[in-house]
Design an enzyme around this catalytic site. Structure first.
Site, PDB file in Angstrom:
ATOM      1  N   TYR A   1      26.804  36.202  41.847  1.00  0.00           N
ATOM      2  CA  TYR A   1      27.752  37.244  40.997  1.00  0.00           C
ATOM      3  C   TYR A   1      26.902  36.281  39.233  1.00  0.00           C
ATOM      4  CZ  TYR A   1      31.685  38.467  44.167  1.00  0.00           C
ATOM      5  OH  TYR A   1      32.727  39.575  44.804  1.00  0.00           O
ATOM      6  N   GLU A   2      26.966  36.961  38.465  1.00  0.00           N
ATOM      7  CA  GLU A   2      26.588  36.631  37.706  1.00  0.00           C
ATOM      8  C   GLU A   2      27.085  35.383  37.070  1.00  0.00           C
ATOM      9  OE1 GLU A   2      25.853  38.390  32.868  1.00  0.00           O
ATOM     10  OE2 GLU A   2      27.382  39.730  34.259  1.00  0.00           O
ATOM     11  N   SER A   3      28.025  34.813  37.558  1.00  0.00           N
ATOM     12  CA  SER A   3      28.744  33.598  36.960  1.00  0.00           C
ATOM     13  C   SER A   3      27.783  32.036  37.452  1.00  0.00           C
ATOM     14  CB  SER A   3      30.203  33.007  37.485  1.00  0.00           C
ATOM     15  OG  SER A   3      29.900  33.240  38.737  1.00  0.00           O
TER      16      SER A   3
END
Length: 244
Positions: free
Chosen positions: A42-44
């Protein structure tokens, strides 16, 4: 059907750059069915997340709690995504053209004074450029599948063969466009999107009527298999948990 088609496109052991919404649902469905070793990124900054429920956002604590590792957002992009360490990424947008180029920036010819200003591309250009391959997920209509997009936010296949190579883009670009009517794939020679799969109960005429260009159709057109009982069971459990 869109979620199931996207899930079936993911292979076991692949590293998948996941977005919230349908991509997250599809990736978690795949991990719980045919691809238990699918690596969710995930981008986070969560690598190898294994959420027990669908996350509410990329910042959901469930992702960090279940991840193999948590790194910074710059590291996700600079070390994992841009050097080509991610196998597959999901994209969507407001407009798509026949070569899989995506617009998520402005509607209208005048960039400074558009008819509609959209949220923008975010990390999508890097996903489009550097993932091994891209899955585009969009509902199909003449409003979104257009002859010419107003702004290229994320590059697909440019204007045809060789454009990605000339631009220095690492990945293969869009390999599938998954819609509510079927699946389009780039022609090996022309790179133009071609209808290869129909959703159950959908006709070629209906797909063409929802496309803003003269849509090419594969000689061997396949009707998608409906969701299996196992896929439906897992999908309903995922969405029920999210709603709860």
């Amino acid at each position: 059907m869109m979620t199931v088609a996207a899930a079936r496109s993911l292979t076991d052991g692949a590293a998948c750059f996941v977005g919230i919404g349908l991509p997250s649902t599809a990736a978690n469905l795949a991990r719980r069915t045919h691809a238990p070793e699918l690596v969710l990124v995930y981008e986070s900054g969560t690598l190898g997340a294994k959420p027990d429920r669908l996350p509410l956002s990329i910042g959901d604590g469930e992702l960090a709690d279940t991840a193999d590792s948590v790194v910074s957002v710059p590291e996700i992009f600079n070390y994992w995504l841009q050097p080509g360490r991610i196998d597959v990424g999901f994209l969507s947008g407001a407009q798509l053209d026949r070569f899989g180029n995506i617009n998520s920036t402005v509607i209208g010819d005048d960039y400074a004074n558009p008819r509609v200003r959209l949220p923008g591309a975010g990390g999508a250009p890097e996903i489009a450029a550097s993932c091994g391959e891209v899955l585009v997920v969009m509902r199909q209509s003449t409003r979104s599948f257009v002859e010419s997009i107003d702004f290229i936010s994320s590059a697909g296949h440019g204007r045809g063969p060789g454009d990605r190579e000339r631009l220095g883009l690492r990945g293969r670009g869009p390999v599938k466009v998954i819609t509510d009517l079927g699946v389009l794939e780039p022609d090996p020679a022309t790179r133009e999107l071609t209808l290869t799969h129909l959703a159950p109960g959908v006709s070629v005429e209906r797909v063409r009527a929802a496309t803003g260009w003269e849509l090419a159709v594969a000689e061997r057109l396949v009707v998608q298999e409906p969701p299996s009982p196992a896929e439906l069971r897992v999908l309903r459990a995922l969405t029920a948990t999210a709603e709860a």
